[in-house]
Design a protein around this motif. Structure first.
Motif, PDB file in Angstrom:
ATOM      1  N   PRO A 182      21.637 -72.978  65.028  1.00 65.58           N
ATOM      2  CA  PRO A 182      21.654 -73.372  66.437  1.00 65.58           C
ATOM      3  C   PRO A 182      21.042 -72.322  67.359  1.00 65.58           C
ATOM      4  O   PRO A 182      21.364 -71.131  67.244  1.00 65.58           O
ATOM      5  CB  PRO A 182      23.152 -73.550  66.733  1.00 65.58           C
ATOM      6  N   PRO A 183      20.149 -72.728  68.259  1.00 64.34           N
ATOM      7  CA  PRO A 183      19.638 -71.787  69.256  1.00 64.34           C
ATOM      8  C   PRO A 183      20.763 -71.410  70.225  1.00 64.34           C
ATOM      9  O   PRO A 183      21.451 -72.281  70.754  1.00 64.34           O
ATOM     10  CB  PRO A 183      18.549 -72.583  69.989  1.00 64.34           C
ATOM     11  N   MET A 184      20.988 -70.111  70.419  1.00 59.21           N
ATOM     12  CA  MET A 184      22.004 -69.633  71.347  1.00 59.21           C
ATOM     13  C   MET A 184      21.401 -68.539  72.225  1.00 59.21           C
ATOM     14  O   MET A 184      20.709 -67.658  71.726  1.00 59.21           O
ATOM     15  CB  MET A 184      23.215 -69.065  70.596  1.00 59.21           C
ATOM     16  N   HIS A 185      21.691 -68.607  73.504  1.00 56.60           N
ATOM     17  CA  HIS A 185      21.139 -67.650  74.463  1.00 56.60           C
ATOM     18  C   HIS A 185      21.597 -66.232  74.127  1.00 56.60           C
ATOM     19  O   HIS A 185      22.794 -65.985  73.970  1.00 56.60           O
ATOM     20  CB  HIS A 185      21.604 -68.050  75.874  1.00 56.60           C
ATOM     21  N   HIS A 186      20.642 -65.317  74.018  1.00 52.70           N
ATOM     22  CA  HIS A 186      20.913 -63.883  73.825  1.00 52.70           C
ATOM     23  C   HIS A 186      21.605 -63.551  72.501  1.00 52.70           C
ATOM     24  O   HIS A 186      22.199 -62.480  72.365  1.00 52.70           O
ATOM     25  CB  HIS A 186      21.744 -63.321  74.991  1.00 52.70           C
ATOM     26  N   SER A 187      21.525 -64.425  71.526  1.00 54.93           N
ATOM     27  CA  SER A 187      22.118 -64.119  70.215  1.00 54.93           C
ATOM     28  C   SER A 187      21.074 -63.479  69.313  1.00 54.93           C
ATOM     29  O   SER A 187      19.870 -63.521  69.581  1.00 54.93           O
ATOM     30  CB  SER A 187      22.663 -65.393  69.560  1.00 54.93           C
ATOM     31  N   ILE A 188      21.552 -62.855  68.236  1.00 58.94           N
ATOM     32  CA  ILE A 188      20.693 -62.359  67.162  1.00 58.94           C
ATOM     33  C   ILE A 188      21.140 -63.047  65.872  1.00 58.94           C
ATOM     34  O   ILE A 188      22.310 -62.971  65.495  1.00 58.94           O
ATOM     35  CB  ILE A 188      20.806 -60.832  66.992  1.00 58.94           C
ATOM     36  N   VAL A 189      20.212 -63.740  65.217  1.00 63.26           N
ATOM     37  CA  VAL A 189      20.504 -64.389  63.933  1.00 63.26           C
ATOM     38  C   VAL A 189      20.241 -63.383  62.816  1.00 63.26           C
ATOM     39  O   VAL A 189      19.217 -62.696  62.817  1.00 63.26           O
ATOM     40  CB  VAL A 189      19.630 -65.645  63.740  1.00 63.26           C
ATOM     41  N   VAL A 190      21.164 -63.299  61.878  1.00 61.92           N
ATOM     42  CA  VAL A 190      21.048 -62.362  60.761  1.00 61.92           C
ATOM     43  C   VAL A 190      20.951 -63.151  59.457  1.00 61.92           C
ATOM     44  O   VAL A 190      21.693 -64.120  59.271  1.00 61.92           O
ATOM     45  CB  VAL A 190      22.271 -61.421  60.698  1.00 61.92           C
ATOM     46  N   ASN A 191      20.021 -62.759  58.589  1.00 61.70           N
ATOM     47  CA  ASN A 191      20.047 -63.326  57.240  1.00 61.70           C
ATOM     48  C   ASN A 191      19.777 -62.249  56.210  1.00 61.70           C
ATOM     49  O   ASN A 191      19.254 -61.173  56.522  1.00 61.70           O
ATOM     50  CB  ASN A 191      19.092 -64.519  57.086  1.00 61.70           C
ATOM     51  N   LEU A 192      20.192 -62.519  54.987  1.00 65.22           N
ATOM     52  CA  LEU A 192      20.138 -61.547  53.901  1.00 65.22           C
ATOM     53  C   LEU A 192      18.942 -61.836  53.006  1.00 65.22           C
ATOM     54  O   LEU A 192      18.656 -62.984  52.671  1.00 65.22           O
ATOM     55  CB  LEU A 192      21.424 -61.605  53.077  1.00 65.22           C
ATOM     56  N   GLY A 193      18.249 -60.756  52.607  1.00 65.40           N
ATOM     57  CA  GLY A 193      17.077 -60.887  51.763  1.00 65.40           C
ATOM     58  C   GLY A 193      17.388 -60.706  50.286  1.00 65.40           C
ATOM     59  O   GLY A 193      18.517 -60.387  49.885  1.00 65.40           O
ATOM     60  N   ASP A 194      16.360 -60.875  49.454  1.00 66.01           N
ATOM     61  CA  ASP A 194      16.508 -60.804  48.002  1.00 66.01           C
ATOM     62  C   ASP A 194      17.079 -59.461  47.539  1.00 66.01           C
ATOM     63  O   ASP A 194      17.824 -59.406  46.551  1.00 66.01           O
ATOM     64  CB  ASP A 194      15.146 -61.011  47.323  1.00 66.01           C
ATOM     65  N   GLN A 195      16.724 -58.363  48.238  1.00 62.54           N
ATOM     66  CA  GLN A 195      17.186 -57.045  47.775  1.00 62.54           C
ATOM     67  C   GLN A 195      18.700 -56.903  47.882  1.00 62.54           C
ATOM     68  O   GLN A 195      19.339 -56.283  47.029  1.00 62.54           O
ATOM     69  CB  GLN A 195      16.492 -55.919  48.555  1.00 62.54           C
ATOM     70  N   LEU A 196      19.283 -57.494  48.920  1.00 64.97           N
ATOM     71  CA  LEU A 196      20.744 -57.442  49.044  1.00 64.97           C
ATOM     72  C   LEU A 196      21.416 -58.301  47.982  1.00 64.97           C
ATOM     73  O   LEU A 196      22.506 -57.980  47.513  1.00 64.97           O
ATOM     74  CB  LEU A 196      21.187 -57.861  50.446  1.00 64.97           C
ATOM     75  N   GLU A 197      20.775 -59.390  47.582  1.00 63.11           N
ATOM     76  CA  GLU A 197      21.327 -60.183  46.477  1.00 63.11           C
ATOM     77  C   GLU A 197      21.378 -59.347  45.202  1.00 63.11           C
ATOM     78  O   GLU A 197      22.379 -59.362  44.469  1.00 63.11           O
ATOM     79  CB  GLU A 197      20.508 -61.451  46.247  1.00 63.11           C
ATOM     80  N   VAL A 198      20.306 -58.583  44.936  1.00 64.22           N
ATOM     81  CA  VAL A 198      20.269 -57.757  43.721  1.00 64.22           C
ATOM     82  C   VAL A 198      21.316 -56.644  43.801  1.00 64.22           C
ATOM     83  O   VAL A 198      22.108 -56.454  42.864  1.00 64.22           O
ATOM     84  CB  VAL A 198      18.860 -57.155  43.520  1.00 64.22           C
ATOM     85  N   ILE A 199      21.342 -55.912  44.922  1.00 63.01           N
ATOM     86  CA  ILE A 199      22.241 -54.761  45.032  1.00 63.01           C
ATOM     87  C   ILE A 199      23.700 -55.195  44.972  1.00 63.01           C
ATOM     88  O   ILE A 199      24.546 -54.508  44.395  1.00 63.01           O
ATOM     89  CB  ILE A 199      21.950 -53.965  46.322  1.00 63.01           C
ATOM     90  N   THR A 200      24.014 -56.369  45.543  1.00 65.41           N
ATOM     91  CA  THR A 200      25.410 -56.851  45.512  1.00 65.41           C
ATOM     92  C   THR A 200      25.729 -57.598  44.227  1.00 65.41           C
ATOM     93  O   THR A 200      26.815 -58.159  44.082  1.00 65.41           O
ATOM     94  CB  THR A 200      25.708 -57.764  46.718  1.00 65.41           C
ATOM     95  N   ASN A 201      24.772 -57.609  43.286  1.00 70.04           N
ATOM     96  CA  ASN A 201      24.954 -58.292  41.996  1.00 70.04           C
ATOM     97  C   ASN A 201      25.299 -59.770  42.187  1.00 70.04           C
ATOM     98  O   ASN A 201      26.101 -60.341  41.456  1.00 70.04           O
ATOM     99  CB  ASN A 201      26.037 -57.588  41.168  1.00 70.04           C
TER     100      ASN A 201
END
Length: 320
Positions: free
Chosen positions: A207-226
């Protein structure tokens, strides 16, 4: 389906901290995405960046994009396009070295505010990585250290505009993919939607929200977190009306960082068998593979990296 996770970072300082940390944990485990409010970046700065980004597109990029559309015949396509995206972009590098001064068509005021924005995003990314460490039971700073390599993390921004598209059913704004890197912070248009993620086999709107920051996780975090946290397929659906702004900043490992599952997150049985799900590799090698296979499934990329694990070069790099 449950609602898209929104995290109020103001609640991390006080009696709601435990609940907020649980929300972040759930978002990382079950969504791969979440949206931040009260993140500490001034709303006035975000308003200025939005105004300048949209102005820069109008002044410097819109005509170029129209010419590209004509040259590719995209206005009149009759079948689905699989090798192009309906987007206009440019890239800024911040770490290890900035290239902002070298982008010729940026106004000085725009350069200045984007540099200031990058500093705040870098701090926010590192704060988030430490929150993830806390939820994972890793020591504070573990993820930043895992990204560090010999030159520190790489950090850059992709500035995109998604203009009105006459055939959104045939051309994606951006084709479905997972992000290759670490943690991604997105300042997106709050009026024109289009970003979607794949959850439980269904495409869900972010959802678009005023003044928010959307965060998502990349492939490297999937590997490091097993695999405890996973990168998630997402896409941008082009719209017939409105020009969607997207400013995505990627906090990634150093090119020479060696990426592998955190030992504390690897099950003993898995370790003894020597048959972990995730490989160990140099981030730059992964990026070379990703460049060719971005819009394909991530699992074959991980398998290809596993096949490279016996490389003599990898064995010479310290992983401690």
């Amino acid at each position: 389906m449950e609602s898209f996770p929104v995290i109020n970072m103001g609640n991390l300082n006080g009696e709601k901290r435990a609940i907020t940390m649980d929300k972040i944990k759930d978002a990382c485990e079950n969504w791969g995405f979440f949206e931040l409010v009260n993140h500490g970046i001034p709303p006035e700065m975000m308003d200025t960046i939005e105004r300048m980004t949209k102005g820069h597109y109008k002044k410097c990029m819109e005509q170029r994009f129209k010419e590209l559309v004509v040259s590719k015949g995209l206005e009149y396509v009759q079948k689905e396009v699989h090798d192009l995206d309906w987007e206009s972009t440019f890239h800024l590098k911040h770490l290890p070295e900035s290239n902002i001064s070298q982008i010729s068509d940026l106004d000085d005021d725009y350069r200045k505010v984007m540099k200031e924005f990058a500093v705040k995003l870098e701090k926010l990314a590192e704060q988030l990585l430490d929150l993830l460490c806390e939820n994972l039971g890793l020591e504070k700073g573990y993820l930043k250290k895992a990204f560090y390599g010999s030159n520190g993390p790489t950090f850059g921004t992709k500035v995109s505009n998604y203009p009105p598209c006459p055939k959104p059913d045939l051309i994606k704004g951006l084709r479905a993919h997972t992000d290759a890197g670490g943690i991604i912070l997105l300042f997106q248009d709050d009026k024109v939607s289009g970003l979607q993620l794949l959850k439980d086999g269904q495409w869900v709107d972010v959802p678009p929200m005023h003044h928010s920051i959307v965060v998502n996780l990349g492939d490297q975090l999937e590997v490091i977190t097993n695999g405890k946290y996973k990168s998630v397929l997402h896409r941008v659906v082009a719209q017939t009306d409105g020009n969607r702004m997207s400013i995505a900043s990627f906090y990634n490992p150093s090119t020479d960082a060696v990426i592998y599952p955190a030992p504390a997150l690897v099950e003993r049985e898995e370790e003894e068998a020597g048959k972990g799900t995730y490989p160990k590799f140099v981030f730059e090698d992964y990026m070379k593979l990703y460049a060719a296979l971005k819009f394909q499934a991530k699992e074959p990329r991980f398998e290809a990296m596993k096949a490279m694990e016996s490389s003599p070069n990898l064995g010479q790099i310290a992983t401690a």
